[in-house]
Design an enzyme around this catalytic site. Structure first.
Site, PDB file in Angstrom:
ATOM      1  N   TYR A  47      -4.347 -11.781  11.221  1.00 52.90           N
ATOM      2  CA  TYR A  47      -3.072 -12.506  11.159  1.00 52.90           C
ATOM      3  C   TYR A  47      -3.072 -13.733  12.067  1.00 52.90           C
ATOM      4  O   TYR A  47      -2.028 -14.165  12.555  1.00 52.90           O
ATOM      5  CB  TYR A  47      -1.905 -11.589  11.552  1.00 52.90           C
ATOM      6  CG  TYR A  47      -1.675 -10.408  10.625  1.00 52.90           C
ATOM      7  CD1 TYR A  47      -2.311 -10.306   9.398  1.00 52.90           C
ATOM      8  CD2 TYR A  47      -0.798  -9.395  10.991  1.00 52.90           C
ATOM      9  CE1 TYR A  47      -2.088  -9.216   8.558  1.00 52.90           C
ATOM     10  CE2 TYR A  47      -0.567  -8.308  10.162  1.00 52.90           C
ATOM     11  CZ  TYR A  47      -1.218  -8.224   8.947  1.00 52.90           C
ATOM     12  OH  TYR A  47      -0.983  -7.139   8.124  1.00 52.90           O
ATOM     13  N   LYS A  93     -13.629  -1.046  12.546  1.00 51.61           N
ATOM     14  CA  LYS A  93     -14.509  -0.922  11.378  1.00 51.61           C
ATOM     15  C   LYS A  93     -15.787  -1.689  11.704  1.00 51.61           C
ATOM     16  O   LYS A  93     -16.216  -2.582  10.970  1.00 51.61           O
ATOM     17  CB  LYS A  93     -13.792  -1.488  10.139  1.00 51.61           C
ATOM     18  CG  LYS A  93     -14.502  -1.262   8.827  1.00 51.61           C
ATOM     19  CD  LYS A  93     -14.409   0.161   8.309  1.00 51.61           C
ATOM     20  CE  LYS A  93     -15.205   0.314   7.024  1.00 51.61           C
ATOM     21  NZ  LYS A  93     -15.190   1.688   6.498  1.00 51.61           N
ATOM     22  N   ASP A 144     -10.777   3.756   8.246  1.00 50.38           N
ATOM     23  CA  ASP A 144     -10.530   4.545   7.032  1.00 50.38           C
ATOM     24  C   ASP A 144     -10.483   6.049   7.364  1.00 50.38           C
ATOM     25  O   ASP A 144      -9.653   6.787   6.839  1.00 50.38           O
ATOM     26  CB  ASP A 144     -11.565   4.243   5.933  1.00 50.38           C
ATOM     27  CG  ASP A 144     -12.985   4.111   6.456  1.00 50.38           C
ATOM     28  OD1 ASP A 144     -13.176   4.145   7.691  1.00 50.38           O
ATOM     29  OD2 ASP A 144     -13.912   3.979   5.642  1.00 50.38           O
ATOM     30  N   ASP A 178      -0.872  -2.603  11.858  1.00 47.69           N
ATOM     31  CA  ASP A 178       0.298  -2.791  11.008  1.00 47.69           C
ATOM     32  C   ASP A 178       0.361  -1.662   9.979  1.00 47.69           C
ATOM     33  O   ASP A 178       1.399  -1.010   9.790  1.00 47.69           O
ATOM     34  CB  ASP A 178       0.181  -4.164  10.316  1.00 47.69           C
ATOM     35  CG  ASP A 178       1.454  -4.580   9.611  1.00 47.69           C
ATOM     36  OD1 ASP A 178       2.492  -3.917   9.790  1.00 47.69           O
ATOM     37  OD2 ASP A 178       1.420  -5.587   8.870  1.00 47.69           O
ATOM     38  N   ASP A 222       2.888   1.991  10.088  1.00 53.91           N
ATOM     39  CA  ASP A 222       3.856   2.291   9.024  1.00 53.91           C
ATOM     40  C   ASP A 222       3.525   3.631   8.378  1.00 53.91           C
ATOM     41  O   ASP A 222       4.414   4.410   8.039  1.00 53.91           O
ATOM     42  CB  ASP A 222       3.873   1.181   7.969  1.00 53.91           C
ATOM     43  CG  ASP A 222       4.779   0.018   8.364  1.00 53.91           C
ATOM     44  OD1 ASP A 222       5.210  -0.027   9.534  1.00 53.91           O
ATOM     45  OD2 ASP A 222       5.050  -0.847   7.511  1.00 53.91           O
TER      46      ASP A 222
HETATM   47 MG    MG Z   1       4.770  -3.653   9.025  1.00 52.97          MG
END
Ligand code: MG
Ligand code: NAI
Length: 331
Positions: A123, A171, A204, A228, A232
Site C-alpha cells: 500500500y 511470505k 497462507d 489488512d 478482518d
Molecule cells: Mg480492512
C-alpha cells in the site's frame, strides 16, 4: 486532564462518538474534548475532507477518537481522509485486538493482538500502467526502518501485556527480497526479547491456522496487506463489525476507531451498535496508561453483552442511546 480530539465524521460516526464521549465522561478521569471535522460532510463544508486544522489538532492532543467517514461517488480532487491521516501523521502501527466476547456469535478462548504495518508494503501507493493499459504494476516497498519499528512495537506490546509469543507472518519463500528483509529484521529484534518466543509463519498457513485454531495466537505482526486481510478475517470469530476496534499509533499521535464504516442506512434509526467505539475508547485509555479504567469500561461492555442488553445486530432490542445508558450504569 487528557486532551482528546474527537473526529465524529459521517453517517453513524457522530452517533457512536457521542455515545463514547458520554461513557468516557462517566469514568473518574478528567477530559478536555474538542471536535474536529473529517470526511465527506467536512469536504462539503470546507472544501477538504481532512483540513490541516484537524491534522494539527490530532498532533497536539493526547489521543484522538474517530468515528467513520463516507466515501462519496467519484469526485476528482477527493482523497481518502483515513489513508491521508495515517500517512501524514506517520501512524505506522495498526493494532487490532481480537478477543472473545460473551455472545453466541463469538468463539471462546481467543485473545490475540494483530499488529499491522500501516505505511508501506503493497500500500505504498507506487503504481503505474504500461503498454497502453495492458500491464499494471504495483511496487511493494519494505524498509529496514519500517520493519524494525513495527516488529519492535509488537514485541513491546507482548511484553507489556504479559504475552509469551509473537508470530511473525510473511511470505519470504516467494517474496524473497521484501519479506526476506522483514523476516531477517524480525530475527534480529526478537533477540532483544529473550522471554518471548518468536514463531514465524507463512501468511497462507496463518490464514488457515486462524480458522482452525485461533486461540493459539497471542500477537501477530505482519506487513500492510497481509495484516489488512488477516485482521478482518480474525474479527469474524469474535462478534464481527459491531464490536471490532482498532488503534493507529505513531511516534507523535494516536487515533482510535471502530473498524466499521459510516453505515448510512442506520443513521437516525438508533440501531448503530456503539460497542466497537466503546472498545476503541478502552484501547485509548490503555494507551494513555489508564489500564484500570480501560478494564472497567471493557467489563461494563462485556456484562451488557452477556446479559443481552445490546443493539439488534447482536440480537438485542436496545437503541444506541439505551445501550450507552446501560453501560454507564454498569460503570
Ligand atoms: Mg480492512
Ligand atoms: P459499513 O461498515 O458501514 O457497513 C457494513 C454493514 O455492517 C452494514 O450492513 C451496516 O449496517 C453494518 N454495520 C456497520 N457498523 C455497524 C454498527 N456500529 N452497528 C450495527 N451495524 C453496523 O461498510 P459499508 O456499508 O461497506 O460502507 C459504508 C460507507 O462507509 C462507505 O462510504 C464506505 O466507504 C465507508 N467506510 C468507512 C470506513 C472508515 O471510516 N474507517 C471503513 C469502512 C467503510
Amino acid at each position: 486532564m487528557y486532551k482528546i480530539c474527537l473526529l465524529p465524521g459521517d453517517g453513524i460516526g457522530p452517533e457512536v462518538i457521542a455515545a463514547a464521549k458520554d461513557v468516557l465522561t462517566a469514568l473518574p478521569v478528567e477530559w478536555d474534548f474538542t471536535e474536529f471535522g473529517i470526511g465527506f460532510g467536512e469536504y462539503q463544508r470546507s472544501g477538504s475532507p481532512l483540513p490541516d486544522s484537524t491534522l494539527q489538532a490530532i498532533l497536539h492532543a493526547d489521543a484522538a477518537l474517530f468515528g467513520a467517514v463516507t466515501t462519496p461517488p467519484n469526485i476528482p480532487n477527493y482523497f481518502s481522509p483515513v489513508v491521508r491521516m495515517r500517512q501524514s501523521l506517520d501512524l505506522y502501527a495498526n493494532l487490532r485486538p481480537t478477543r472473545s466476547i460473551p455472545h453466541s456469535s463469538s468463539r471462546a478462548g481467543i485473545d490475540m493482538l494483530i499488529v499491522r504495518e500501516n505505511t508501506e508494503g503493497l500500500y505504498s501507493g507506487i503504481e503505474r500502467v504500461e503498454e497502453d493499459g495492458d500491464r499494471a504494476i504495483t511496487e511493494r516497498v519494505i524498509t529496514r526502518k519500517g520493519s524494525e519499528r513495527i516488529i519492535r512495537k509488537a514485541f513491546d506490546l507482548a511484553r507489556q501485556t504479559g504475552r509469551k509469543s509473537v508470530h511473525v507472518v510473511h511470505k519470504a519463500n516467494v517474496l524473497r527480497q521484501t519479506c526476506g528483509l522483514f523476516r531477517m529484521v524480525a530475527f534480529e529484534i526478537a533477540k532483544e526479547y529473550p522471554e518471548i518466543t518468536m514463531n514465524e509463519m507463512l501468511v497462507d498457513t496463518c490464514a488457515m491456522e486462524l480458522v482452525r485454531a485461533p486461540e493459539q495466537f497471542e500477537v501477530i505482526v505482519t506487513t500492510n496487506l497481509f495484516g489488512d486481510i488477516l485482521s478482518d478475517e480474525a474479527c469474524m470469530f469474535v462478534g464481527g463489525l459491531g464490536v471490532a476496534a482498532s488503534g493507529n499509533i505513531g511516534a507523535d499521535a494516536a487515533v482510535f476507531e471502530p473498524v466499521h464504516g459510516s453505515a448510512p442506512t442506520l443513521v437516525g434509526t438508533g440501531k448503530a451498535n456503539p460497542t466497537a467505539t466503546f472498545l476503541a475508547a478502552a484501547m485509548m485509555l490503555e494507551y494513555l496508561g489508564e489500564n484500570e479504567q480501560s478494564a472497567r469500561l471493557r467489563n461494563a461492555v462485556e456484562t451488557c453483552i452477556a446479559s443481552g442488553q445490546v443493539t439488534p445486530d447482536l440480537g438485542g432490542s436496545l437503541t444506541t442511546g439505551e445501550m450507552t445508558k446501560t453501560v454507564i450504569q454498569r460503570i
